[in-house]
Design a protein around this motif. Structure first.
Motif, short mmCIF file in Angstrom:
data_model
loop_
_atom_site.label_atom_id
_atom_site.label_comp_id
_atom_site.label_asym_id
_atom_site.label_seq_id
_atom_site.Cartn_x
_atom_site.Cartn_y
_atom_site.Cartn_z
N HIS A 33 -10.84 -3.96 -3.46
CA HIS A 33 -10.71 -2.63 -4.06
C HIS A 33 -11.52 -1.60 -3.28
O HIS A 33 -11.07 -0.47 -3.05
CB HIS A 33 -11.16 -2.65 -5.52
CG HIS A 33 -10.20 -3.36 -6.42
ND1 HIS A 33 -10.46 -3.54 -7.75
CD2 HIS A 33 -9.00 -3.95 -6.19
CE1 HIS A 33 -9.44 -4.21 -8.30
NE2 HIS A 33 -8.56 -4.46 -7.36
N LEU A 34 -12.73 -1.99 -2.88
CA LEU A 34 -13.55 -1.11 -2.06
C LEU A 34 -12.83 -0.81 -0.74
O LEU A 34 -12.74 0.34 -0.31
CB LEU A 34 -14.91 -1.75 -1.80
CG LEU A 34 -15.83 -1.02 -0.84
CD1 LEU A 34 -16.23 0.35 -1.39
CD2 LEU A 34 -17.07 -1.86 -0.56
N LYS A 35 -12.31 -1.85 -0.11
CA LYS A 35 -11.60 -1.69 1.16
C LYS A 35 -10.45 -0.70 1.02
O LYS A 35 -10.34 0.25 1.81
CB LYS A 35 -11.06 -3.05 1.64
CG LYS A 35 -10.16 -2.95 2.87
CD LYS A 35 -9.57 -4.30 3.24
CE LYS A 35 -8.39 -4.62 2.36
NZ LYS A 35 -7.66 -5.82 2.77
N MET A 36 -9.61 -0.89 0.02
CA MET A 36 -8.45 -0.02 -0.13
C MET A 36 -8.86 1.41 -0.52
O MET A 36 -8.22 2.37 -0.10
CB MET A 36 -7.47 -0.61 -1.14
CG MET A 36 -6.81 -1.90 -0.65
SD MET A 36 -6.10 -1.79 1.02
CE MET A 36 -4.86 -0.51 0.77
N ILE A 39 -9.90 3.02 2.71
CA ILE A 39 -8.73 3.26 3.56
C ILE A 39 -7.89 4.40 3.02
O ILE A 39 -7.54 5.34 3.74
CB ILE A 39 -7.91 1.96 3.72
CG1 ILE A 39 -8.69 0.94 4.55
CG2 ILE A 39 -6.54 2.25 4.34
CD1 ILE A 39 -8.10 -0.46 4.54
N ARG A 40 -7.55 4.35 1.74
CA ARG A 40 -6.67 5.36 1.15
C ARG A 40 -7.32 6.74 1.10
O ARG A 40 -6.63 7.75 1.17
CB ARG A 40 -6.23 4.94 -0.24
CG ARG A 40 -5.25 3.79 -0.21
CD ARG A 40 -4.85 3.36 -1.59
NE ARG A 40 -3.81 2.36 -1.51
CZ ARG A 40 -3.46 1.58 -2.51
NH1 ARG A 40 -4.04 1.72 -3.69
NH2 ARG A 40 -2.51 0.69 -2.36
N SER A 41 -8.64 6.78 0.97
CA SER A 41 -9.32 8.08 0.92
C SER A 41 -9.49 8.70 2.30
O SER A 41 -9.84 9.86 2.42
CB SER A 41 -10.70 7.92 0.28
OG SER A 41 -11.56 7.16 1.12
N GLY A 42 -9.25 7.90 3.34
CA GLY A 42 -9.42 8.39 4.70
C GLY A 42 -10.86 8.34 5.17
O GLY A 42 -11.17 8.78 6.27
N ASP A 45 -11.85 4.48 9.09
CA ASP A 45 -10.80 4.44 10.09
C ASP A 45 -10.32 2.99 10.24
O ASP A 45 -10.47 2.38 11.29
CB ASP A 45 -11.31 4.99 11.42
CG ASP A 45 -10.21 5.18 12.44
OD1 ASP A 45 -9.04 5.36 12.03
OD2 ASP A 45 -10.50 5.14 13.65
N LEU A 46 -9.80 2.45 9.14
CA LEU A 46 -9.33 1.08 9.09
C LEU A 46 -7.94 1.09 8.46
O LEU A 46 -7.48 2.11 7.95
CB LEU A 46 -10.26 0.22 8.23
CG LEU A 46 -11.72 0.11 8.65
CD1 LEU A 46 -12.54 -0.50 7.54
CD2 LEU A 46 -11.84 -0.71 9.93
N SER A 47 -7.30 -0.06 8.47
CA SER A 47 -6.03 -0.22 7.77
C SER A 47 -6.03 -1.59 7.11
O SER A 47 -6.84 -2.45 7.47
CB SER A 47 -4.86 -0.10 8.75
OG SER A 47 -4.70 -1.29 9.49
N PRO A 48 -5.10 -1.82 6.17
CA PRO A 48 -5.03 -3.16 5.56
C PRO A 48 -4.75 -4.24 6.60
O PRO A 48 -5.06 -5.41 6.36
CB PRO A 48 -3.88 -3.04 4.57
CG PRO A 48 -3.80 -1.58 4.25
CD PRO A 48 -4.20 -0.87 5.52
#
Length: 159
Positions: A33-36, A39-42, A45-48
């Protein structure tokens, strides 16, 4: 007390964290959840699809400090995710390590994990309390299993 639940993908980490929340009323943090969120908030600089070798240090740096904050505040927390490094103990003082219990869920030959029931019938889920993968730093250093640790948390030590 802090409980770290690490291990391989689809081994039942989230299910175990949810069951512990329900049984012992200890909140949990899912590192996914932290990862996403990052990522979603920008913010990150990562992706799933980013490799674990890139995700683990980035996420662990944040989670490690969250764990330290919970310890400083005397709060209980379950942290679940495949981004907990096997050498996690190196990041904490001996006093802090005394308040952390860790276990890894792994898949081995012969048994199906919760989500792999139809995908990989040759695998089996094994709960290995307090141990990192064999030969890795952080492997079983007198860390209690989850039942014993949770019972001790409530003042009743049992096997």
């Amino acid at each position: 007390m802090i409980y770290l639940i690490g291990g391989s993908s689809h081994s039942g980490k989230t299910l175990l964290a949810q069951k512990l929340l329900e049984a012992h009323r200890i909140p949990y943090l899912l590192i996914d959840h932290l990862k996403m969120g990052l990522i979603r908030s920008g913010v990150a600089d990562l992706s799933p699809e980013s490799p674990d070798a890139e995700l683990t240090p980035y996420l662990w740096n944040i989670v490690r400090e969250m764990v330290k904050t919970a310890l400083e505040n005397g709060q209980h927390l379950i942290v679940e995710g495949c981004y907990i490094p096997c050498h996690y103990a190196e990041d904490f003082s001996p006093e802090q390590r005394g308040q952390i219990r860790a276990l890894w869920l792994i898949l081995s030959e012969g048994h199906q994990g919760p989500r792999e029931r139809y995908r990989a019938p040759h695998r089996r889920r094994v709960v290995h309390p307090g141990a990192a993968p064999a030969g890795q730093p952080g492997a079983a250093r007198g860390v209690q299993g989850p039942r014993r640790a949770l019972s001790a948390h409530r003042g009743q030590v049992s096997g």
